[in-house]
Design a protein around this motif. Structure first.
Motif, PDB file in Angstrom:
ATOM      1  N   MET A   1      -5.459  10.848  11.387  1.00  0.00           N
ATOM      2  CA  MET A   1      -6.482  10.531  10.393  1.00  0.00           C
ATOM      3  C   MET A   1      -6.579   9.027  10.215  1.00  0.00           C
ATOM      4  SD  MET A   1      -4.504  11.662   6.891  1.00  0.00           S
ATOM      5  CE  MET A   1      -4.117  13.285   7.542  1.00  0.00           C
ATOM      6  N   ILE A   2      -7.765   8.594   9.786  1.00  0.00           N
ATOM      7  CA  ILE A   2      -8.018   7.201   9.436  1.00  0.00           C
ATOM      8  C   ILE A   2      -7.858   7.066   7.932  1.00  0.00           C
ATOM      9  CG2 ILE A   2      -9.711   5.348   9.423  1.00  0.00           C
ATOM     10  CD1 ILE A   2     -10.925   6.548  11.926  1.00  0.00           C
TER      11      ILE A   2
ATOM     12  N   PRO B   1      -1.090  11.756  -5.486  1.00  0.00           N
ATOM     13  CA  PRO B   1      -1.760  11.871  -4.182  1.00  0.00           C
ATOM     14  C   PRO B   1      -3.245  11.537  -4.302  1.00  0.00           C
ATOM     15  CG  PRO B   1      -1.367  14.037  -5.098  1.00  0.00           C
ATOM     16  CD  PRO B   1      -0.683  13.074  -6.020  1.00  0.00           C
ATOM     17  N   GLN B   2      -3.781  10.969  -3.234  1.00  0.00           N
ATOM     18  CA  GLN B   2      -5.201  10.631  -3.186  1.00  0.00           C
ATOM     19  C   GLN B   2      -5.742  10.952  -1.806  1.00  0.00           C
ATOM     20  OE1 GLN B   2      -6.281   6.709  -4.527  1.00  0.00           O
ATOM     21  NE2 GLN B   2      -4.808   6.721  -6.216  1.00  0.00           N
TER      22      GLN B   2
ATOM     23  N   PHE C   1       0.849  -1.188   0.000  1.00  0.00           N
ATOM     24  CA  PHE C   1       0.000   0.000   0.000  1.00  0.00           C
ATOM     25  C   PHE C   1       0.887   1.241   0.000  1.00  0.00           C
ATOM     26  CE2 PHE C   1      -2.695  -3.341   1.525  1.00  0.00           C
ATOM     27  CZ  PHE C   1      -3.969  -3.027   1.070  1.00  0.00           C
ATOM     28  N   VAL C   2       0.288   2.364  -0.372  1.00  0.00           N
ATOM     29  CA  VAL C   2       1.025   3.621  -0.490  1.00  0.00           C
ATOM     30  C   VAL C   2       0.238   4.715   0.221  1.00  0.00           C
ATOM     31  CG1 VAL C   2       2.116   5.269  -2.044  1.00  0.00           C
ATOM     32  CG2 VAL C   2       1.897   2.884  -2.735  1.00  0.00           C
ATOM     33  N   LEU C   3       0.933   5.516   1.006  1.00  0.00           N
ATOM     34  CA  LEU C   3       0.381   6.735   1.595  1.00  0.00           C
ATOM     35  C   LEU C   3       1.031   7.929   0.903  1.00  0.00           C
ATOM     36  CD1 LEU C   3       0.207   6.147   5.461  1.00  0.00           C
ATOM     37  CD2 LEU C   3      -1.705   6.424   3.894  1.00  0.00           C
ATOM     38  N   CYS C   4       0.237   8.768   0.264  1.00  0.00           N
ATOM     39  CA  CYS C   4       0.751   9.948  -0.426  1.00  0.00           C
ATOM     40  C   CYS C   4      -0.338  11.017  -0.432  1.00  0.00           C
ATOM     41  CB  CYS C   4       1.159   9.589  -1.858  1.00  0.00           C
ATOM     42  SG  CYS C   4       1.820  10.967  -2.817  1.00  0.00           S
TER      43      CYS C   4
ATOM     44  N   SER D   1      -9.099  13.114   4.199  1.00  0.00           N
ATOM     45  CA  SER D   1      -7.977  12.368   4.772  1.00  0.00           C
ATOM     46  C   SER D   1      -7.251  11.637   3.651  1.00  0.00           C
ATOM     47  CB  SER D   1      -8.458  11.373   5.831  1.00  0.00           C
ATOM     48  OG  SER D   1      -9.334  10.421   5.256  1.00  0.00           O
ATOM     49  N   VAL D   2      -6.006  11.293   3.905  1.00  0.00           N
ATOM     50  CA  VAL D   2      -5.179  10.634   2.905  1.00  0.00           C
ATOM     51  C   VAL D   2      -5.673   9.208   2.682  1.00  0.00           C
ATOM     52  CG1 VAL D   2      -2.825   9.899   2.320  1.00  0.00           C
ATOM     53  CG2 VAL D   2      -3.205  12.052   3.512  1.00  0.00           C
ATOM     54  N   THR D   3      -5.734   8.804   1.426  1.00  0.00           N
ATOM     55  CA  THR D   3      -6.188   7.461   1.067  1.00  0.00           C
ATOM     56  C   THR D   3      -5.036   6.474   1.163  1.00  0.00           C
ATOM     57  OG1 THR D   3      -7.819   8.392  -0.452  1.00  0.00           O
ATOM     58  CG2 THR D   3      -7.272   6.064  -0.730  1.00  0.00           C
ATOM     59  N   LEU D   4      -5.324   5.304   1.678  1.00  0.00           N
ATOM     60  CA  LEU D   4      -4.357   4.213   1.677  1.00  0.00           C
ATOM     61  C   LEU D   4      -4.468   3.507   0.326  1.00  0.00           C
ATOM     62  CD1 LEU D   4      -2.240   2.651   3.348  1.00  0.00           C
ATOM     63  CD2 LEU D   4      -4.090   1.159   4.117  1.00  0.00           C
TER      64      LEU D   4
END
Length: 879
Positions: A483-484, A460-461, A321-324, A398-401
């Motif tokens: 954030m979740i 980014p998402q 998975f990516v956090l961006c 919030s940031v999407t995983l």
């Protein structure tokens, strides 16, 4: 450097002022220079060359005084007593002794250890100061060793490049007893802070803040990290990985077993994280594998567009998975790179006809403008090369995983099955930026390395409508974020239809596909099988990058150390598509049956000669150094089958009579007989011709006879020497024949014994054939799949369930303790707390946690019962 504003001490990065002529609205700065180091005495040879240091700012100074950027704010000091900074005590002046340079493996820090199992320790490398930090578990301290790299060829020694260490060395001890075993240490880029990581605890050791000093033993200030989150009884939440952020000296990231990624800032608070990301890789209620919710490791992105703002996270089932975007507050980035990303979004995202592309592009632009305000205020000073990230997070999003990252579906390739999947569970992860490619390497417990490359750009998402929890001070500045991070359930379905044949066919469609909000697909490069032995718990593998060659990395396991080199990269080296990765063993332990790692510490050092020095510390406390020379690899032995064999070549006779003498003298050139018949012996011409021929015959035949005489005179000595040599060889052969005859009886006995063992084995095989299980039919395909599922459940899923239950129990105890403390402060029971104040955990959340824990316990009991029934049935079938 820094200056005070109110009650806070704001850190100032020296790189922001590099080359700046004027600084408006800023107080004048006082330049501080470090004192010169003590000169080496004549007895100690000065270091010839040090390893090259990375590109660091010119204004960086190393001194022993405490850095103002590491000071804690009063607000954080009021929340935690451990995060307050005590006044450093004055240190007495040290008497420096002459340094002696010895080979690094012979340093007393490694030779004085007990050598037993577990006496080794972790290691870290300070490239700026050329120092090696080696943790010693026996003394619970870190050895700080000065290292130099000496070229033996420069001194006409003819040897290899030597890695030498200075004796004596310093040992850094923590201020207080840690109370746990340190398994890993990590040093930030400026060498001022050292992370001490255990299985359940983390502490920070300030290298330059000395509490006391006794000779070479230095006691440094130490503070615990997140002591309220991480338990002190080694039960519950585990620390999976902790590492410094590559774009900040004060920020480090911690991944824990409760699936939370926390980003801490040393300059603000050591107890509360600056940013918290609660990872939810699956939709609640749709979990099929417990390993899908258990993280294993993470890796930062590198200097490639949005990769520098990304964090890649690996889960136990191998999903990535990516956090961006994830950016530490106050970190510095290249202004040119930020401007390049900003122009890319404006050029391609906003001009699309797709509303989803326009929405995602607006969110990305808003985040860039808020995080880096320099984009809106273009400065006329061209010397500002860095841009500082400001605290920002969208309130309503919030940031999407992003993920799980799916593999690219090829039309002509076979479906992804057992041939393209790895067994066991994922145990290691690494990200590498090689040229134009972003490479992801996953290590599995079965001894396999899965190598993938991103087939598209990271973007980014955000989850629109999912609010973010912000902690804002009285001035409106964001202090912390939580954030979740949910995953997009439609993302993997959309990626499965992605085919590489469409890449490049329509540029406009490809550009719009980047900003559609889908995660980038993965392109499988190779699966490398290290052929490790199968163990019940799987093998432990560690991955390390090469500092000079990005296409090369190292894998440490129980059997030794291997070097893997990638030859094919889809965007950098597309012409090498048919070349698989090359694997070369660097070290072999000789004990390949063990699954535990033999290395407790490993660092890679880039020296000044274009080579890489591999420094490893074994679990028994021994140190070794291996030199890797640039891009050179061991070449296999090649045999030319077309050339003449050695047997066909006649040996040249040395010392025998030369062929020229055996062939005889060269005959002289005589004129024709007709010209000689016209001459008379009494004439002058006849006498002259006769005299000439006499000289010619003397020159050719008399001198030849003299040479033959000398050769024959010396030849007997040579013949005698040859005869003696032949006699010696003959005696040696006779002695060899005698020894062979003596061993012949023993060999015959061993052959007879082998025949007897063979007969005994045949009898045992015949007896085994009479057993009732010998006629059992092999398992069918469905039974094999069912057995594989049972094995996977026993090896992976049960461990994941236990880890999840332990993490939930620890979180429930912590929240229950907080609610009890809040009720005790108000004088009311827990169920009668006033509704006006916002408590940490509500009753509904507490009941939900308890219900989830009960369901997990019931599920675990049912699974154990099923396993017992299956084992019982299998035993009955075997009988």
């Amino acid at each position: 450097l820094g200056w005070a504003e109110g009650e806070r001490i704001l850190p100032i990065c020296p790189r922001c002022f590099l080359g700046r002529s004027t600084a408006p609205a800023s107080p004048p700065m006082t330049r501080i220079t470090a004192p010169p180091p003590p000169s080496s005495p004549p007895e100690s040879p000065p270091p010839l060359r040090h390893s090259p240091t990375p590109a660091t700012p010119l204004s960086r100074h190393r001194h022993d005084s405490p850095s103002p950027s590491l000071a804690l704010s009063p607000s954080s000091a009021s929340t935690s007593a451990t995060s307050s900074r005590p006044k450093p005590r004055p240190s007495p002046k040290r008497a420096y002794t002459p340094a002696q340079w010895v080979p690094l493996p012979s340093h007393p820090a490694f030779s004085r250890r007990g050598g037993g199992e577990g006496s080794g320790g972790a290691a870290a490398w300070d490239a700026a100061a050329s120092r090696l930090y080696a943790w010693d578990s026996s003394t619970c301290g870190a050895h700080r060793i000065c290292v130099r790299i000496r070229d033996a060829e420069a001194e006409n020694d003819g040897g290899e490049v030597a890695v030498e260490a200075a004796v004596p060395s310093e040992i850094l001890l923590p201020e207080t007893d840690l109370g746990y075993v340190v398994t890993n240490i990590s040093l930030n880029s400026d060498g001022s802070s050292l992370l001490l990581v255990g299985s359940h605890n983390i502490s920070i050791l300030y290298v330059h803040e000395r509490v006391s000093e006794d000779g070479d033993t230095i006691i440094c200030r130490t503070a615990p990290i997140a002591s309220q989150i991480l338990p002190s009884n080694s039960d519950g939440i585990k620390v999976l990985q902790a590492s410094w952020h590559p774009f900040s000296n004060n920020h480090f990231t911690v991944l824990t077993s409760d699936a939370v990624l926390r980003l801490f800032d040393l300059s603000s608070d050591l107890e509360k994280p600056e940013q918290e990301f609660y990872l939810q890789p699956i939709v609640p209620g749709k979990c099929q594998n417990a390993s899908a919710i258990c993280p294993v490791a993470f890796s930062y992105g590198s200097d490639h567009l949005w990769d520098r703002f990304s964090v890649f996270i690996l889960f136990s089932d191998g999903s990535i998975f990516v956090l961006c975007p994830v950016v530490p507050f106050g970190s510095d980035y290249s202004k040119r790179h930020i401007q390049e990303i900003y122009e890319d979004v404006n050029a391609f995202g906003l001009k699309s006809s797709n509303p989803n592309v326009i929405t995602n592009s607006h969110l990305a632009i808003a985040w860039l403008e808020a995080t880096f305000p320099d984009l809106l205020h273009q400065s006329t000073d061209a010397s500002l090369l860095m841009s500082r990230a400001h605290p920002y997070a969208p309130v309503d999003d919030s940031v999407t995983l992003q993920g799980p990252l799916c593999r690219v579906c090829e039309e002509n390739s076979e479906p992804e099955g057992k041939s393209s999947s790895c067994e066991g569970k994922a145990v290691g992860f690494m990200y590498s930026s090689a040229g134009k490619d972003s490479v992801l390497v996953t290590a599995w417990g079965s001894g396999q390395l899965q190598i993938d490359a991103l087939a598209d750009e990271i973007q980014p998402q955000w989850n629109i409508g999912v609010p973010t929890r912000l902690n804002v001070d009285s001035h409106g500045q964001t202090k912390s974020v939580a954030m979740i991070c949910d995953s997009n359930s439609q993302d993997p379905l959309a990626l499965r239809s992605h085919r590489p044949s469409s890449t490049g066919s329509n540029v406009k469609n490809n550009i719009e596909a980047v900003w559609m909000g889908h995660s980038p697909p993965l392109l499988r490069l190779a699966i490398v099988d290290l052929a490790l032995p199968k163990t019940p718990n799987g093998s432990s593998l560690s991955l390390f990058l090469d500092p000079l060659v990005p296409e090369r990395f190292y894998c440490a396991h129980g059997g030794g150390l291997d070097m893997v080199t990638l030859h094919f990269l889809p965007f950098s080296y597309p012409e090498m598509a048919s070349t698989p990765p090359s694997v070369h063993p660097v070290l072999t332990t000789g004990n390949s049956e063990t699954s535990s790692p033999f290395l407790s510490g490993f660092v890679t050092i880039a020296d000044a000669y274009g080579h890489v020095q591999l420094v490893g510390i074994t679990c028994s406390g021994e140190c070794f150094v291996v030199e890797m020379k640039g891009w050179k690899e061991p070449t296999p032995l090649q045999l030319d089958m077309d050339s003449m064999s050695i047997k066909d070549v006649e040996p040249a006779p040395t010392g025998m009579i030369s062929k020229e003498l055996i062939a005889g003298p060269d005959p002289p050139i005589l004129p024709s007989s007709s010209s000689l018949r016209s001459l008379t012996p009494d004439s002058i011409e006849g006498k002259s011709t006769l005299h000439h021929y006499i000289k010619v015959f003397h020159e050719y035949y008399v001198e030849y006879g003299h040479k033959v005489f000398i050769e024959l005179k010396e030849h007997p000595d040579y013949v005698k020497t040859e005869i003696e040599d032949k006699q010696k060889r003959f005696e040696a052969l006779k002695q060899s024949f005698r020894s062979i005859e003596a061993k012949d009886q023993e060999i015959n006995k061993r052959i007879d014994r082998a025949f007897k063992v063979y007969e005994l084995l045949e009898k045992r095989i015949d007896s085994f054939k009479m057993l009732p299980a010998a006629n059992r039919k092999p398992l069918s395909h469905a039974e094999q799949e069912f057995k594989a599922q049972i094995d996977r459940f026993a090896d992976v899923e049960l461990d994941a369930l236990r880890s999840s239950i332990a993490a939930l129990s620890a979180r429930m105890k912590r929240f229950a303790q907080q609610s009890t403390d809040s009720a005790a402060g108000t004088g009311m029971p827990t169920w009668q707390t006033p509704k006006s104040g916002r408590s940490h955990v509500s009753e509904s959340q507490m009941s939900l946690l308890k219900a989830s824990l009960e369901r997990l316990s019931l599920l675990n009991e049912e699974n154990n019962l099923k396993l017992r029934l299956i084992d019982h049935e299998l035993k009955n079938k075997e009988q």
